[in-house]
Scaffold this active site. Structure first.
Site, PDB file in Angstrom:
ATOM      1  N   GLN A  87     160.472 -85.808  62.276  1.00  0.00           N
ATOM      2  CA  GLN A  87     160.098 -86.830  61.482  1.00  0.00           C
ATOM      3  C   GLN A  87     161.553 -87.231  60.901  1.00  0.00           C
ATOM      4  OE1 GLN A  87     156.472 -87.271  59.391  1.00  0.00           O
ATOM      5  NE2 GLN A  87     157.856 -87.889  57.522  1.00  0.00           N
TER       6      GLN A  87
ATOM      7  N   SER B 212     163.247 -89.103  55.725  1.00  0.00           N
ATOM      8  CA  SER B 212     163.857 -89.060  54.481  1.00  0.00           C
ATOM      9  C   SER B 212     165.741 -88.896  54.499  1.00  0.00           C
ATOM     10  CB  SER B 212     163.740 -87.559  53.771  1.00  0.00           C
ATOM     11  OG  SER B 212     162.313 -87.600  53.475  1.00  0.00           O
TER      12      SER B 212
ATOM     13  N   GLU C 278     154.548 -85.658  41.311  1.00  0.00           N
ATOM     14  CA  GLU C 278     154.452 -86.707  40.590  1.00  0.00           C
ATOM     15  C   GLU C 278     153.908 -88.104  41.423  1.00  0.00           C
ATOM     16  OE1 GLU C 278     157.204 -84.681  40.530  1.00  0.00           O
ATOM     17  OE2 GLU C 278     156.794 -83.727  38.765  1.00  0.00           O
TER      18      GLU C 278
ATOM     19  N   SER D 252     162.454 -81.186  59.151  1.00  0.00           N
ATOM     20  CA  SER D 252     162.031 -79.863  59.810  1.00  0.00           C
ATOM     21  C   SER D 252     162.024 -80.242  61.313  1.00  0.00           C
ATOM     22  CB  SER D 252     160.448 -79.953  59.141  1.00  0.00           C
ATOM     23  OG  SER D 252     160.175 -80.000  58.067  1.00  0.00           O
TER      24      SER D 252
ATOM     25  N   GLU E 278     150.862 -87.247  57.385  1.00  0.00           N
ATOM     26  CA  GLU E 278     151.448 -86.200  57.114  1.00  0.00           C
ATOM     27  C   GLU E 278     150.692 -85.541  55.936  1.00  0.00           C
ATOM     28  OE1 GLU E 278     155.974 -85.317  55.674  1.00  0.00           O
ATOM     29  OE2 GLU E 278     155.116 -86.874  54.750  1.00  0.00           O
TER      30      GLU E 278
HETATM   31  C1  LIG Z   1     159.202 -78.526  52.917  1.00  0.00           C
HETATM   32  C2  LIG Z   1     159.875 -79.822  53.417  1.00  0.00           C
HETATM   33  C3  LIG Z   1     159.850 -80.489  54.368  1.00  0.00           C
HETATM   34  C4  LIG Z   1     160.182 -81.754  54.538  1.00  0.00           C
HETATM   35  N1  LIG Z   1     160.010 -81.985  55.993  1.00  0.00           N
HETATM   36  C5  LIG Z   1     160.773 -83.581  56.128  1.00  0.00           C
HETATM   37  C6  LIG Z   1     160.564 -83.949  57.481  1.00  0.00           C
HETATM   38  O1  LIG Z   1     160.396 -83.308  58.424  1.00  0.00           O
HETATM   39  N2  LIG Z   1     161.113 -85.235  57.639  1.00  0.00           N
HETATM   40  C7  LIG Z   1     161.406 -86.178  56.568  1.00  0.00           C
HETATM   41  O2  LIG Z   1     161.732 -87.238  56.731  1.00  0.00           O
HETATM   42  N3  LIG Z   1     161.392 -85.501  55.347  1.00  0.00           N
HETATM   43  C8  LIG Z   1     161.109 -84.343  54.921  1.00  0.00           C
HETATM   44  N4  LIG Z   1     160.963 -83.633  53.738  1.00  0.00           N
HETATM   45  C9  LIG Z   1     161.741 -84.516  52.571  1.00  0.00           C
HETATM   46  C10 LIG Z   1     160.571 -85.133  51.735  1.00  0.00           C
HETATM   47  O3  LIG Z   1     159.817 -86.097  52.140  1.00  0.00           O
HETATM   48  C11 LIG Z   1     161.097 -85.382  50.308  1.00  0.00           C
HETATM   49  O4  LIG Z   1     161.519 -83.961  49.900  1.00  0.00           O
HETATM   50  C12 LIG Z   1     160.341 -85.974  49.366  1.00  0.00           C
HETATM   51  O5  LIG Z   1     159.600 -87.236  49.721  1.00  0.00           O
HETATM   52  C13 LIG Z   1     160.766 -86.136  48.093  1.00  0.00           C
HETATM   53  O6  LIG Z   1     162.093 -86.649  48.069  1.00  0.00           O
HETATM   54  P1  LIG Z   1     163.470 -86.275  47.501  1.00  0.00           P
HETATM   55  O7  LIG Z   1     163.564 -84.910  47.886  1.00  0.00           O
HETATM   56  O8  LIG Z   1     164.481 -87.215  47.598  1.00  0.00           O
HETATM   57  O9  LIG Z   1     163.147 -86.294  45.970  1.00  0.00           O
HETATM   58  P2  LIG Z   1     163.043 -87.414  44.753  1.00  0.00           P
HETATM   59  O10 LIG Z   1     162.194 -88.439  45.431  1.00  0.00           O
HETATM   60  O11 LIG Z   1     164.491 -87.632  44.559  1.00  0.00           O
HETATM   61  O12 LIG Z   1     162.505 -86.795  43.763  1.00  0.00           O
HETATM   62  C14 LIG Z   1     163.141 -85.953  42.715  1.00  0.00           C
HETATM   63  C15 LIG Z   1     162.177 -85.627  41.522  1.00  0.00           C
HETATM   64  O13 LIG Z   1     161.820 -87.185  41.054  1.00  0.00           O
HETATM   65  C16 LIG Z   1     160.592 -87.386  41.026  1.00  0.00           C
HETATM   66  N5  LIG Z   1     160.412 -88.709  41.156  1.00  0.00           N
HETATM   67  C17 LIG Z   1     160.616 -89.410  42.085  1.00  0.00           C
HETATM   68  N6  LIG Z   1     160.192 -90.621  41.871  1.00  0.00           N
HETATM   69  C18 LIG Z   1     159.393 -90.814  41.106  1.00  0.00           C
HETATM   70  C19 LIG Z   1     158.672 -91.800  40.493  1.00  0.00           C
HETATM   71  N7  LIG Z   1     158.654 -92.880  41.034  1.00  0.00           N
HETATM   72  N8  LIG Z   1     157.736 -91.586  39.388  1.00  0.00           N
HETATM   73  C20 LIG Z   1     157.782 -90.321  39.101  1.00  0.00           C
HETATM   74  N9  LIG Z   1     158.591 -89.086  39.499  1.00  0.00           N
HETATM   75  C21 LIG Z   1     159.450 -89.331  40.319  1.00  0.00           C
HETATM   76  C22 LIG Z   1     159.951 -86.616  42.051  1.00  0.00           C
HETATM   77  O14 LIG Z   1     158.487 -86.241  41.805  1.00  0.00           O
HETATM   78  C23 LIG Z   1     160.620 -85.224  41.957  1.00  0.00           C
HETATM   79  O15 LIG Z   1     160.154 -84.307  41.108  1.00  0.00           O
HETATM   80  C24 LIG Z   1     160.661 -82.418  53.634  1.00  0.00           C
HETATM   81  C25 LIG Z   1     160.645 -81.808  52.402  1.00  0.00           C
HETATM   82  C26 LIG Z   1     160.136 -80.694  52.160  1.00  0.00           C
HETATM   83  C27 LIG Z   1     160.257 -79.927  50.648  1.00  0.00           C
END
Ligand SMILES: Cc1cc2nc3c(=O)[nH]c(=O)nc-3n(C[C@H](O)[C@H](O)[C@H](O)COP(=O)(O)OP(=O)(O)OC[C@H]3O[C@@H](n4cnc5c(N)ncnc54)[C@H](O)[C@@H]3O)c2cc1C
Length: 399
Positions: free
Chosen positions: A139, A142, A381, A174, A257
């Site tokens: 997928q 991100s 969150e 992933s 998902e």
């Molecule tokens: C184990 C794992 C597998 C994954 N696999 C995939 C994959 O296969 N394909 C893919 O596309 N992505 C994948 N991801 C990515 C995943 O979808 C993102 O990590 C997730 O959507 C969070 O985005 P970010 O890491 O950019 O964090 P951010 O969105 O930057 O968030 C950082 C912090 O800010 C907080 N935050 C952000 N916005 C808000 C809001 N509006 N209100 C309150 N708090 C907020 C969040 O809760 C978090 O604590 C994976 C992630 C993990 C950990």
């Protein structure tokens, strides 16, 4: 016999023919692998072997009619309700079969999304390919600046005659390192409002211009990747849904998902809890009232999560999505974290410094991995906001 009993008998006969019964795991302190990892983390030849084994087992299930139990019959599925899938899973859990983790995203996220959003040809080629054990999918959603705020993504897709040209960077993908195809979101209209200018595509991962770079995690493994798309040519017939309809595709993909993320892990938390109880005794803290209280509290949390999941699984197909699923994933992520925290309290410095003692330092992997669980599939969150707005009717969060 009821229809369910006939099905269960059929599944048992199939498994008896193709697999050996799994010996019940006896947790003996100091014996065997500690296995306190939360994310699967093999690499190189071992990883490739696991992928091949997973594909072979999925193909065997498919040929016997157990590869897509709830799938549409016109595409080779059995068209049965989710309760039959549960029956199959509970029977299969008693047999030593290949771990399907390498196929999980295809089976639980990309495949179901294509059934809803894809063309007939795409479903036949990719969703069926995934369920037949021929294709591994990942997928590509991100990006460095687009996780929770997915609609902020920057990857561009530009029309060029009958093809599209995709350029940008994806992250945390992933299984990209061995995937055949990725479901990608890209911006096709930079002038449209953020959620409207997006389109979904199936990107063959062996296309010229796709580069996959593993990301080394805190735990030492590399289950995720950065994926760079440099002027990657994608045929228009690999566009999923209409141009500009990518956000709709994304929402329906993310809802599957979340379903998949919560489903896995009660065996994992149950095993972790049993090890934790033994750890408390080995550390001479089994009679400590504070430790006993922490364990009792954990036990209650695990039971709440288990019952909540049973209730979701008993719901008819399509019910129990949204907030109940968000709660399921929150409970699971919180429990993984809580188990790790009790282990850290029991172990003190041994959780951070490897003394070589069995079942001690290995908990550091659990603690670090639990953090990842709180992010993937929607962060705590974001899920809490969904529950606040949709289940509790609180005012919408300011955007
Ligand atoms: C184990 C794992 C597998 C994954 N696999 C995939 C994959 O296969 N394909 C893919 O596309 N992505 C994948 N991801 C990515 C995943 O979808 C993102 O990590 C997730 O959507 C969070 O985005 P970010 O890491 O950019 O964090 P951010 O969105 O930057 O968030 C950082 C912090 O800010 C907080 N935050 C952000 N916005 C808000 C809001 N509006 N209100 C309150 N708090 C907020 C969040 O809760 C978090 O604590 C994976 C992630 C993990 C950990």
């Amino acid at each position: 016999m009821t229809e369910e009993e006939v099905f269960e008998h059929e599944a048992t006969c199939f498994l008896e023919r193709h697999a050996c019964p799994r010996a019940p795991e006896e947790l003996r302190w100091g014996e065997g692998p500690e296995e306190l990892t939360i994310f699967h983390e093999t690499t190189g030849a071992a990883e490739q072997r696991e992928v091949e084994e997973a594909k072979r087992w999925q193909a065997t299930r498919w040929q016997a009619g157990f590869g897509w139990i709830c799938g549409p019959p016109q595409y080779g599925g059995r068209g049965l309700p989710a309760s039959f899938d549960r029956i199959y899973r509970s029977v299969e859990a008693g047999y030593a079969v290949a771990d399907l983790s390498p196929l999980r995203i295809g089976l639980s996220t990309v495949g179901p999304s294509l059934v809803v959003n894809g063309s007939d040809v795409q479903i036949r080629r990719f969703a069926v390919g995934v369920h037949a054990g021929d294709i591994v999918a990942c997928q590509l959603f991100s990006e460095p600046d687009a996780g929770s705020d997915l609609a902020n993504l920057k990857t561009r897709a530009v029309a060029d005659g009958k093809v599209w040209r995709l350029s940008g960077q994806k992250v945390w993908t992933s299984n990209a390192q061995f995937a055949d195809v990725g479901l990608a979101l890209a911006r096709t209209d930079p002038d449209a409002p953020q959620h409207r200018g997006l389109t979904a595509f199936l990107v063959p991962m062996d296309s010229v211009g796709v580069q996959v770079r593993p990301i080394r995690q805190l735990t030492g493994g590399a289950s995720f990747n950065e994926v760079f798309l440099d002027d990657v040519e994608v045929a228009d017939d690999l566009r999923v849904g209409a141009t500009g309809e990518g956000w709709r595709v994304a929402l329906s993909t993310l809802s599957t998902e979340r379903t998949a993320t919560g489903d896995r892990s009660h065996a994992l938390t149950g095993r972790g809890f049993r090890l934790l109880r033994t750890l408390a005794r080995r550390q001479g803290q089994g009679d400590d009232p504070a430790v006993r209280q922490a364990l009792a509290h954990l036990h209650a949390r695990l039971e709440v999560a288990r019952y909540h999941q049973l209730r979701i699984q008993a719901a008819a197909y399509g019910e129990g999505e949204g907030p109940p699923r968000a709660m399921d994933k929150l409970l699971l992520a919180g429990n993984l974290q809580a188990i790790g925290e009790v282990a850290a309290r029991l172990l003190g410095p041994k959780v951070a410094a490897d003394t070589g003692e069995w079942g001690t330092y290995a908990w550091s992997r659990w603690l670090l991995g639990a953090t990842g669980y709180r992010l993937g599939g929607g962060t705590d969150e974001i899920l809490k906001t969904m529950i606040a707005e949709k289940a509790l009717g609180l005012p919408r969060a300011p955007s």
